[in-house]
Design a protein around this motif. Structure first.
Motif, PDB file in Angstrom:
ATOM      1  N   SER A   1       0.853  -1.183   0.000  1.00 54.07           N
ATOM      2  CA  SER A   1       0.000   0.000   0.000  1.00 54.07           C
ATOM      3  C   SER A   1       0.892   1.237   0.000  1.00 54.07           C
ATOM      4  O   SER A   1       1.543   1.535   1.008  1.00 54.07           O
ATOM      5  CB  SER A   1      -0.924   0.023   1.221  1.00 54.07           C
TER       6      SER A   1
ATOM      7  N   THR B   1      -0.274   4.246  -0.309  1.00 59.22           N
ATOM      8  CA  THR B   1      -0.985   5.255   0.484  1.00 59.22           C
ATOM      9  C   THR B   1      -0.642   5.148   1.963  1.00 59.22           C
ATOM     10  O   THR B   1      -0.365   6.153   2.628  1.00 59.22           O
ATOM     11  CB  THR B   1      -2.511   5.105   0.302  1.00 59.22           C
ATOM     12  N   ASN B   2      -0.634   3.905   2.495  1.00 58.74           N
ATOM     13  CA  ASN B   2      -0.345   3.706   3.916  1.00 58.74           C
ATOM     14  C   ASN B   2       1.139   3.499   4.197  1.00 58.74           C
ATOM     15  O   ASN B   2       1.532   3.360   5.358  1.00 58.74           O
ATOM     16  CB  ASN B   2      -1.126   2.494   4.439  1.00 58.74           C
ATOM     17  N   ARG B   3       1.920   3.436   3.129  1.00 57.33           N
ATOM     18  CA  ARG B   3       3.361   3.202   3.246  1.00 57.33           C
ATOM     19  C   ARG B   3       3.639   1.950   4.072  1.00 57.33           C
ATOM     20  O   ARG B   3       4.421   1.954   5.005  1.00 57.33           O
ATOM     21  CB  ARG B   3       4.073   4.419   3.837  1.00 57.33           C
ATOM     22  N   SER B   4       2.965   0.870   3.670  1.00 56.17           N
ATOM     23  CA  SER B   4       3.155  -0.406   4.357  1.00 56.17           C
ATOM     24  C   SER B   4       3.189  -1.530   3.336  1.00 56.17           C
ATOM     25  O   SER B   4       2.717  -1.379   2.204  1.00 56.17           O
ATOM     26  CB  SER B   4       2.032  -0.652   5.367  1.00 56.17           C
TER      27      SER B   4
ATOM     28  N   ILE C   1       6.493  -1.159   7.785  1.00 55.12           N
ATOM     29  CA  ILE C   1       5.880   0.170   7.771  1.00 55.12           C
ATOM     30  C   ILE C   1       6.946   1.208   7.422  1.00 55.12           C
ATOM     31  O   ILE C   1       8.139   0.896   7.379  1.00 55.12           O
ATOM     32  CB  ILE C   1       5.219   0.513   9.127  1.00 55.12           C
ATOM     33  N   GLU C   2       6.475   2.430   7.182  1.00 57.28           N
ATOM     34  CA  GLU C   2       7.366   3.533   6.796  1.00 57.28           C
ATOM     35  C   GLU C   2       8.250   3.115   5.626  1.00 57.28           C
ATOM     36  O   GLU C   2       9.459   3.346   5.606  1.00 57.28           O
ATOM     37  CB  GLU C   2       8.227   3.975   7.987  1.00 57.28           C
TER      38      GLU C   2
ATOM     39  N   THR D   1       7.227   7.930  -1.803  1.00 60.16           N
ATOM     40  CA  THR D   1       7.948   6.901  -1.049  1.00 60.16           C
ATOM     41  C   THR D   1       9.371   6.716  -1.501  1.00 60.16           C
ATOM     42  O   THR D   1      10.163   6.090  -0.801  1.00 60.16           O
ATOM     43  CB  THR D   1       7.224   5.542  -1.154  1.00 60.16           C
TER      44      THR D   1
END
Length: 210
Positions: A26, A28-31, A77-78, A209
């Motif tokens: 994702s 959008t969620n940077r995951s 994440i991140e 990202t």
């Protein structure tokens, strides 16, 4: 187009391969989630890396911090995502581009009805190194085969005509249809421009990202 779900290879911060499986990403969620029949446990907070592949070609490198680690799933994440060289050879865009297609229409004069060819509006729905997805008015069955399309920005720097070979009869949407087409022959310059466009589109998706 960014592969939100893809075959993937999981590596640790030392670049050692841990497992082969699939990834769901994702932007959008940077995951990113990595799934396999057995996923080695990784310490929470450590950095890990997921290599996305398509048609056995590595397309993206995703790095991030381990947020969740179990024997079935690892979540990063991140994340940061980098497009790899030659990824444009197997990726595709999903950006609509206005174009024109050279199609037959009925014309009536004192000699009766006859077909004449005119340039008519159509839309490019997606581009890859080998194919183009095209939406236009439904083509008569006898004309499904080879067509001519012309278009300019953002795919080409100037108005360019391309010959396309239509695969099958297309998917109908009312009076329009979507066709999967293969290039009927491209110059070296046109091939290079298509590759550049796919790569720049893919980088644009990852802007937040990279």
């Amino acid at each position: 187009m960014f592969p939100t779900s893809c075959d993937a290879v999981l590596k640790n911060h030392k670049n050692q391969t841990l497992e082969v499986g699939t990834a769901t990403v994702s932007i959008t969620n940077r995951s990113a989630d990595f799934v396999a029949p057995f996923v080695p446990l990784v310490k929470l907070g450590d950095e890990a890396k997921i290599i996305c592949t398509h048609q056995n070609i590595a397309t993206h490198v995703i790095t991030g911090k381990v947020y969740l680690s179990s024997d079935k799933l690892l979540r990063l994440i991140e994340i940061k995502c980098t497009l790899l060289p030659n990824a444009e050879n197997v990726l595709a865009t999903n950006e609509e581009i206005p174009a024109e297609i050279y199609l037959p229409v009925f014309n009536t004069d004192f000699l009766g009805k006859k077909f004449i060819y005119t340039w008519q509006s159509c839309t490019i729905l997606g581009v890859s190194a080998d194919t183009i997805q095209l939406r236009c008015k439904r083509l008569p069955d006898e004309y499904v085969g080879q067509v001519r399309v012309r278009l300019t920005h953002p795919l080409f720097d100037e108005l360019t005509e391309v010959t396309l070979n239509i695969n099958g009869k297309g998917i109908l949407f009312g009076k329009q249809a979507k066709y999967e087409c293969r290039y009927g022959g491209l110059s070296t310059r046109q091939t290079a421009r298509i590759s550049d466009y796919i790569r720049s589109f893919s980088i644009r998706i990852l802007r937040d990202t990279v």
